[in-house]
Design a protein around this motif. Structure first.
Motif, PDB file in Angstrom:
ATOM      1  N   UNK A 240       0.843  -1.192   0.000  1.00  0.00           N
ATOM      2  CA  UNK A 240       0.000   0.000   0.000  1.00  0.00           C
ATOM      3  C   UNK A 240       0.880   1.245   0.000  1.00  0.00           C
ATOM      4  N   UNK A 241       1.880   1.253   0.849  1.00  0.00           N
ATOM      5  CA  UNK A 241       2.811   2.380   0.910  1.00  0.00           C
ATOM      6  C   UNK A 241       3.505   2.582  -0.440  1.00  0.00           C
ATOM      7  N   UNK A 242       3.885   1.486  -1.069  1.00  0.00           N
ATOM      8  CA  UNK A 242       4.514   1.583  -2.390  1.00  0.00           C
ATOM      9  C   UNK A 242       3.574   2.223  -3.402  1.00  0.00           C
ATOM     10  N   UNK A 243       2.305   1.849  -3.363  1.00  0.00           N
ATOM     11  CA  UNK A 243       1.332   2.455  -4.281  1.00  0.00           C
ATOM     12  C   UNK A 243       1.228   3.956  -4.034  1.00  0.00           C
ATOM     13  N   UNK A 244       1.360   4.351  -2.788  1.00  0.00           N
ATOM     14  CA  UNK A 244       1.227   5.757  -2.427  1.00  0.00           C
ATOM     15  C   UNK A 244       2.467   6.577  -2.792  1.00  0.00           C
ATOM     16  N   UNK A 245       3.664   5.983  -2.625  1.00  0.00           N
ATOM     17  CA  UNK A 245       4.884   6.785  -2.693  1.00  0.00           C
ATOM     18  C   UNK A 245       6.010   6.255  -3.574  1.00  0.00           C
ATOM     19  N   UNK A 246       5.999   4.992  -3.908  1.00  0.00           N
ATOM     20  CA  UNK A 246       7.154   4.433  -4.598  1.00  0.00           C
ATOM     21  C   UNK A 246       6.860   4.175  -6.078  1.00  0.00           C
ATOM     22  N   UNK A 247       5.749   3.543  -6.351  1.00  0.00           N
ATOM     23  CA  UNK A 247       5.365   3.246  -7.729  1.00  0.00           C
ATOM     24  C   UNK A 247       4.991   4.543  -8.430  1.00  0.00           C
ATOM     25  N   UNK A 248       5.369   4.652  -9.680  1.00  0.00           N
ATOM     26  CA  UNK A 248       5.003   5.830 -10.468  1.00  0.00           C
ATOM     27  C   UNK A 248       3.484   5.981 -10.481  1.00  0.00           C
ATOM     28  N   UNK A 249       3.030   7.206 -10.280  1.00  0.00           N
ATOM     29  CA  UNK A 249       1.602   7.468 -10.196  1.00  0.00           C
ATOM     30  C   UNK A 249       1.243   8.700 -11.013  1.00  0.00           C
ATOM     31  N   UNK A 250       0.002   8.793 -11.346  1.00  0.00           N
ATOM     32  CA  UNK A 250      -0.493   9.976 -12.053  1.00  0.00           C
ATOM     33  C   UNK A 250      -1.135  10.956 -11.081  1.00  0.00           C
ATOM     34  N   UNK A 251      -1.121  10.643  -9.800  1.00  0.00           N
ATOM     35  CA  UNK A 251      -1.704  11.536  -8.793  1.00  0.00           C
ATOM     36  C   UNK A 251      -0.827  12.780  -8.654  1.00  0.00           C
ATOM     37  N   UNK A 252      -1.428  13.949  -8.678  1.00  0.00           N
ATOM     38  CA  UNK A 252      -0.627  15.171  -8.523  1.00  0.00           C
ATOM     39  C   UNK A 252      -0.296  15.424  -7.049  1.00  0.00           C
TER      40      UNK A 252
ATOM     41  N   UNK B 151       0.363  21.563  -4.866  1.00  0.00           N
ATOM     42  CA  UNK B 151      -0.785  22.471  -4.810  1.00  0.00           C
ATOM     43  C   UNK B 151      -2.077  21.831  -5.304  1.00  0.00           C
ATOM     44  N   UNK B 152      -1.977  20.859  -6.191  1.00  0.00           N
ATOM     45  CA  UNK B 152      -3.183  20.252  -6.768  1.00  0.00           C
ATOM     46  C   UNK B 152      -3.388  18.811  -6.293  1.00  0.00           C
ATOM     47  N   UNK B 153      -2.924  18.515  -5.097  1.00  0.00           N
ATOM     48  CA  UNK B 153      -3.059  17.169  -4.543  1.00  0.00           C
ATOM     49  C   UNK B 153      -4.519  16.792  -4.351  1.00  0.00           C
ATOM     50  N   UNK B 154      -4.827  15.496  -4.497  1.00  0.00           N
ATOM     51  CA  UNK B 154      -6.182  15.036  -4.162  1.00  0.00           C
ATOM     52  C   UNK B 154      -6.468  15.295  -2.682  1.00  0.00           C
ATOM     53  N   UNK B 155      -7.728  15.415  -2.360  1.00  0.00           N
ATOM     54  CA  UNK B 155      -8.137  15.725  -0.987  1.00  0.00           C
ATOM     55  C   UNK B 155      -7.529  14.759   0.026  1.00  0.00           C
ATOM     56  N   UNK B 156      -7.554  13.470  -0.264  1.00  0.00           N
ATOM     57  CA  UNK B 156      -7.038  12.488   0.693  1.00  0.00           C
ATOM     58  C   UNK B 156      -5.572  12.751   1.027  1.00  0.00           C
ATOM     59  N   UNK B 157      -4.776  13.086   0.032  1.00  0.00           N
ATOM     60  CA  UNK B 157      -3.371  13.375   0.273  1.00  0.00           C
ATOM     61  C   UNK B 157      -3.222  14.674   1.061  1.00  0.00           C
ATOM     62  N   UNK B 158      -3.989  15.676   0.705  1.00  0.00           N
ATOM     63  CA  UNK B 158      -3.937  16.958   1.415  1.00  0.00           C
ATOM     64  C   UNK B 158      -4.331  16.812   2.878  1.00  0.00           C
TER      65      UNK B 158
END
Length: 191
Positions: free
Chosen positions: A106-118, A121-128
């Protein structure tokens, strides 16, 4: 319940099944084991059904990452609120490290694996919200320093420690000591 409401509920349930199955496979076998073929076998839906909900495996991974950020935000909030004011940063830091250690895929999906999540300043609400929880812990303890920069430094330092520790690149069993160093260097005495 209207037909549209039922369909929306069913669609949400199928999406949740797909992401939870992907997450389960990844935690057991790594993200390379997550394929649409494997998912369709595990959940007993055809690949076209999966693609009806997610355009790609990257989109599934992004959805898992967003779930992770929601879970992280909740965990950080609980840690922050349960700690004494002068111990909130340490509690949040340890919770972050435990979260990363307890669910590495799960952590890898959030921070290690390449993602299209911004990010930023334009982070998704959950990340913010997750960032805001860490910021809320450190804000009262930084004196006149820039709280956003210090929050980013805390987050980056914790991420580095977690990744290095998981990879065995630093001496094992000293994560708490290293977290103490980071926390003690970033926070100031509020008195």
């Amino acid at each position: 319940m209207t037909i549209e409401e039922r369909r929306a509920r069913d669609r949400t349930a199928r999406r949740r099944l797909i992401t939870s199955t992907a997450r389960s496979i990844a935690e057991k076998e790594g993200w390379d084991a997550v394929t649409t073929r494997r998912l369709s076998t595990e959940i007993e839906y055809s690949q076209p059904v999966i693609y009806k909900h997610f355009a790609s495996l990257d989109e599934i991974t992004d959805a898992v990452a967003l779930e992770g950020f929601e879970e992280l935000a909740i965990a950080l909030r609980k840690a922050r609120l349960a700690a004494a004011a002068d111990g909130a940063v340490g509690a949040v830091a340890r919770t972050y490290a435990a979260f990363a250690t307890d669910a590495p895929a799960l952590y890898d999906a959030m921070f290690v694996i390449s993602t299209r999540l911004p990010f930023g300043a334009h982070s998704p609400t959950a990340l913010s919200v997750a960032f805001a929880e860490m910021r809320a812990a450190i804000a009262p303890r930084v004196g006149g320093e820039d709280v956003d920069v210090l929050t980013e430094v805390l987050w980056a330092a914790l991420h580095g420690l977690v990744v290095l520790d998981r990879a065995g690149r630093i001496e094992q069993g000293r994560l708490d000591d290293r977290i103490d160093v980071i926390v003690n260097r970033l926070v100031v005495d509020a008195s």
